[in-house]
Design an enzyme around this catalytic site. Structure first.
Site, PDB file in Angstrom:
ATOM      1  N   LYS A  79       0.848  -1.262   0.022  1.00 45.21           N
ATOM      2  CA  LYS A  79       0.000  -0.113  -0.088  1.00 45.21           C
ATOM      3  C   LYS A  79       0.946   1.192   0.065  1.00 45.21           C
ATOM      4  O   LYS A  79       0.466   2.205  -0.595  1.00 45.21           O
ATOM      5  CB  LYS A  79      -0.890  -0.001   1.121  1.00 45.21           C
ATOM      6  CG  LYS A  79      -1.881   0.829   1.445  1.00 45.21           C
ATOM      7  CD  LYS A  79      -2.892   1.073   2.195  1.00 45.21           C
ATOM      8  CE  LYS A  79      -2.165   0.657   3.922  1.00 45.21           C
ATOM      9  NZ  LYS A  79      -2.388   1.969   4.371  1.00 45.21           N
ATOM     10  N   SER A  80       1.887   1.320   0.589  1.00 48.13           N
ATOM     11  CA  SER A  80       2.890   2.399   1.031  1.00 48.13           C
ATOM     12  C   SER A  80       3.340   2.676  -0.391  1.00 48.13           C
ATOM     13  O   SER A  80       3.534   3.806  -0.763  1.00 48.13           O
ATOM     14  CB  SER A  80       4.044   2.284   1.982  1.00 48.13           C
ATOM     15  OG  SER A  80       3.464   1.815   3.011  1.00 48.13           O
ATOM     16  N   SER A  91       4.883  12.161  11.648  1.00 47.77           N
ATOM     17  CA  SER A  91       4.654  11.345  10.818  1.00 47.77           C
ATOM     18  C   SER A  91       5.343  11.479   9.515  1.00 47.77           C
ATOM     19  O   SER A  91       5.606  12.627   8.950  1.00 47.77           O
ATOM     20  CB  SER A  91       3.084  11.333  10.266  1.00 47.77           C
ATOM     21  OG  SER A  91       2.854  10.501   9.143  1.00 47.77           O
ATOM     22  N   SER A 120      10.819   6.789  11.101  1.00 42.86           N
ATOM     23  CA  SER A 120      10.184   6.237  10.005  1.00 42.86           C
ATOM     24  C   SER A 120      11.325   6.430   8.798  1.00 42.86           C
ATOM     25  O   SER A 120      10.671   6.854   7.780  1.00 42.86           O
ATOM     26  CB  SER A 120       8.976   6.378   9.692  1.00 42.86           C
ATOM     27  OG  SER A 120       8.170   6.047  10.746  1.00 42.86           O
ATOM     28  N   ASP A 178       4.253   0.211  12.305  1.00 43.82           N
ATOM     29  CA  ASP A 178       2.926  -0.525  11.951  1.00 43.82           C
ATOM     30  C   ASP A 178       2.733  -1.908  12.432  1.00 43.82           C
ATOM     31  O   ASP A 178       2.135  -2.487  12.363  1.00 43.82           O
ATOM     32  CB  ASP A 178       2.706  -0.140  10.312  1.00 43.82           C
ATOM     33  CG  ASP A 178       2.129   1.198  10.082  1.00 43.82           C
ATOM     34  OD1 ASP A 178       1.777   1.829  11.023  1.00 43.82           O
ATOM     35  OD2 ASP A 178       2.168   1.221   9.038  1.00 43.82           O
ATOM     36  N   LYS A 229      -2.945   7.274  14.599  1.00 40.65           N
ATOM     37  CA  LYS A 229      -3.341   6.591  13.602  1.00 40.65           C
ATOM     38  C   LYS A 229      -4.935   6.330  13.517  1.00 40.65           C
ATOM     39  O   LYS A 229      -5.624   7.162  13.977  1.00 40.65           O
ATOM     40  CB  LYS A 229      -2.769   4.953  13.581  1.00 40.65           C
ATOM     41  CG  LYS A 229      -1.111   5.134  13.624  1.00 40.65           C
ATOM     42  CD  LYS A 229      -0.633   5.248  12.138  1.00 40.65           C
ATOM     43  CE  LYS A 229       0.909   4.941  11.971  1.00 40.65           C
ATOM     44  NZ  LYS A 229       1.156   5.170  10.811  1.00 40.65           N
ATOM     45  N   ARG A 244      -3.635   3.550  18.841  1.00 44.53           N
ATOM     46  CA  ARG A 244      -3.261   1.884  18.847  1.00 44.53           C
ATOM     47  C   ARG A 244      -2.691   1.705  20.108  1.00 44.53           C
ATOM     48  O   ARG A 244      -2.941   0.239  20.259  1.00 44.53           O
ATOM     49  CB  ARG A 244      -2.327   1.813  17.795  1.00 44.53           C
ATOM     50  CG  ARG A 244      -2.940   1.993  16.327  1.00 44.53           C
ATOM     51  CD  ARG A 244      -2.147   1.514  15.275  1.00 44.53           C
ATOM     52  NE  ARG A 244      -2.921   1.326  13.818  1.00 44.53           N
ATOM     53  CZ  ARG A 244      -2.582   1.370  12.584  1.00 44.53           C
ATOM     54  NH1 ARG A 244      -1.178   1.529  12.470  1.00 44.53           N
ATOM     55  NH2 ARG A 244      -3.303   1.357  11.609  1.00 44.53           N
TER      56      ARG A 244
END
Length: 410
Positions: free
Chosen positions: A23-24, A145, A173, A294, A321, A325
């Site tokens: 998806k990324s 993010s 990330s 994730d 998110k 989470r």
């Protein structure tokens, strides 16, 4: 739709599963394809998020609703900001209107964008009046993010003067930032990443016609790592199509799951997962997941099912998110009998002898909650609420669980 998973066991013979494209990668390539139509994409993700992205990029409506798709919200904010002459209201689900976007909007404003908040400052819906963005220098906090950063990088080659982006503070990330830069370079865009300054040079005249094949999704592979880890020694699953050298940050799974007794072997674009040894009950799992947050839910549930203690750090982005989470994990694990503490950026799971059976797991409109907890059915019967939420990233998830030996009723 709720699903009641019976206590199951994986088939003895290894089953081969074809996992949908990342998806990324897909969502980045979809935006680049909108900027450079000569680009072709194969093995694209069939997730809800990628479908929403595709529809939004081809939409001529005044209001674009991306529902729960956080990646689409960030990427499209940047995309519509540089589409001169086009005005769009970009909105989403109730949860999306609670997810902050001010950092990205402020950065785009510095570049000359015209974006206003329809309801509450700092949050969608956004009213975006597309303009030609001529300024090219901007700074951004690096510990937020990475999608904010990637959103700016993806539109950069179509900006008149390109982009010079300075990242401030500790970077989060990083693999996702490098993924974006690698895809830009694959289509012929020149970039540099030195110290904490990223430069993307303008490429206004288009790219050569080419096809990029999307690698299968490593986040989706995480649930099968968990399944193998929770099974007996000798259990094996084969996943297609994967590369030993991956752009995806979650490919760190191959290294991390050695701690759970799972080996990873690559053969002809296939990834073979095998349980090679049992893990001692006194083993404590400790990972910093700043570059792969994730997979935190999957790892935590794996540790719970194996009765291991678990300490995870680098989780600060999980608060914003699809749900919070960390709090969601705490609530559901406590229902199962686990003892867990969470902070703003970490969690500690205590060693647990057994899990309560037949617990109903809430999913909070979060696909990863559903998929992370499902492998526990290899230890106890369990119910997953609103199971169709998996379509956000992995529509075939429940069918694939059946293929490897899971039994459940809808």
């Amino acid at each position: 739709m709720d699903i009641h998973l019976q206590k199951s066991e994986l088939y003895k013979e290894s089953v081969t599963l074809e996992i949908t494209g990342s998806k990324s990668e897909t969502n980045r390539l979809l935006l680049l394809q909108a900027l450079y139509p000569a680009l072709r994409i194969e093995n694209a993700s069939n997730s809800d998020d990628s479908k929403v992205m595709t529809q939004a990029l081809s939409s001529n409506t005044l209001v674009v609703d991306i529902h729960h798709a956080g990646t689409a919200m960030r990427f499209l904010t940047a995309y519509f900001a540089m589409k001169a002459g086009k005005t769009v209201t970009l909105t989403g689900s109730q949860r999306m209107t609670e997810r902050p976007i001010e950092i990205l909007v402020n950065a785009l404003d510095v570049l000359g964008a015209d974006i206003s908040y329809q309801n509450h400052n700092g949050f969608p819906p956004l009213v975006i009046k597309g303009k030609s963005l001529v300024k090219h220098k901007v700074s951004l906090q690096a510990n937020v993010s990475s999608q904010y950063i990637s959103a700016l990088l993806l539109i950069a080659p179509q900006l008149k003067n390109g982009l010079e982006l300075t990242l401030q503070g500790t970077m989060t990330s990083v693999p996702y930032i490098k993924m974006t830069l690698d895809l830009l370079e694959q289509i012929g865009v020149e970039t540099t990443f030195q110290n904490q300054v990223i430069t993307v040079f303008p490429k206004p005249d288009g790219v050569e016609q080419q096809t990029i094949v999307v690698e299968s999704d490593w986040s989706s592979a995480s649930y099968f790592y968990s399944c193998v880890a929770l099974s007996s020694v000798g259990t094996s699953i084969t996943l297609k199509s994967y590369k030993k050298t991956s752009l995806q940050g979650d490919s760190v799974l191959a290294e991390l799951y050695k701690e759970f007794g799972v080996s990873s072997k690559f053969r002809d674009h296939s990834l073979i997962l095998t349980k090679t040894e049992e893990v001692e009950k006194d083993t404590g799992i400790a990972f910093n997941l700043a570059n792969a947050p994730d997979i935190a839910q999957t790892i935590t549930v794996t540790a719970l099912g194996l009765g291991l203690s678990c300490d995870l750090t680098g989780l600060h982005t999980l608060k914003i998110k699809e749900t919070d989470r960390l709090e969601a994990l705490k609530t559901e694990i406590e229902k199962l009998g686990g003892k867990i503490n969470v902070t703003e950026s970490s969690l500690h799971l205590a060693k647990n002898e057994k899990c309560n059976p037949d617990i109903s797991i809430a999913t909070y409109n979060d696909h990863r909650m559903a998929m992370a907890f499902a492998p526990l059915a290899l230890k106890i019967p369990i119910r997953i609420e609103d199971a169709s939420v998996v379509s956000k990233s992995y529509p075939e998830f429940w069918d694939d669980l059946k293929r490897i030996g899971f039994h459940f009723n809808k």
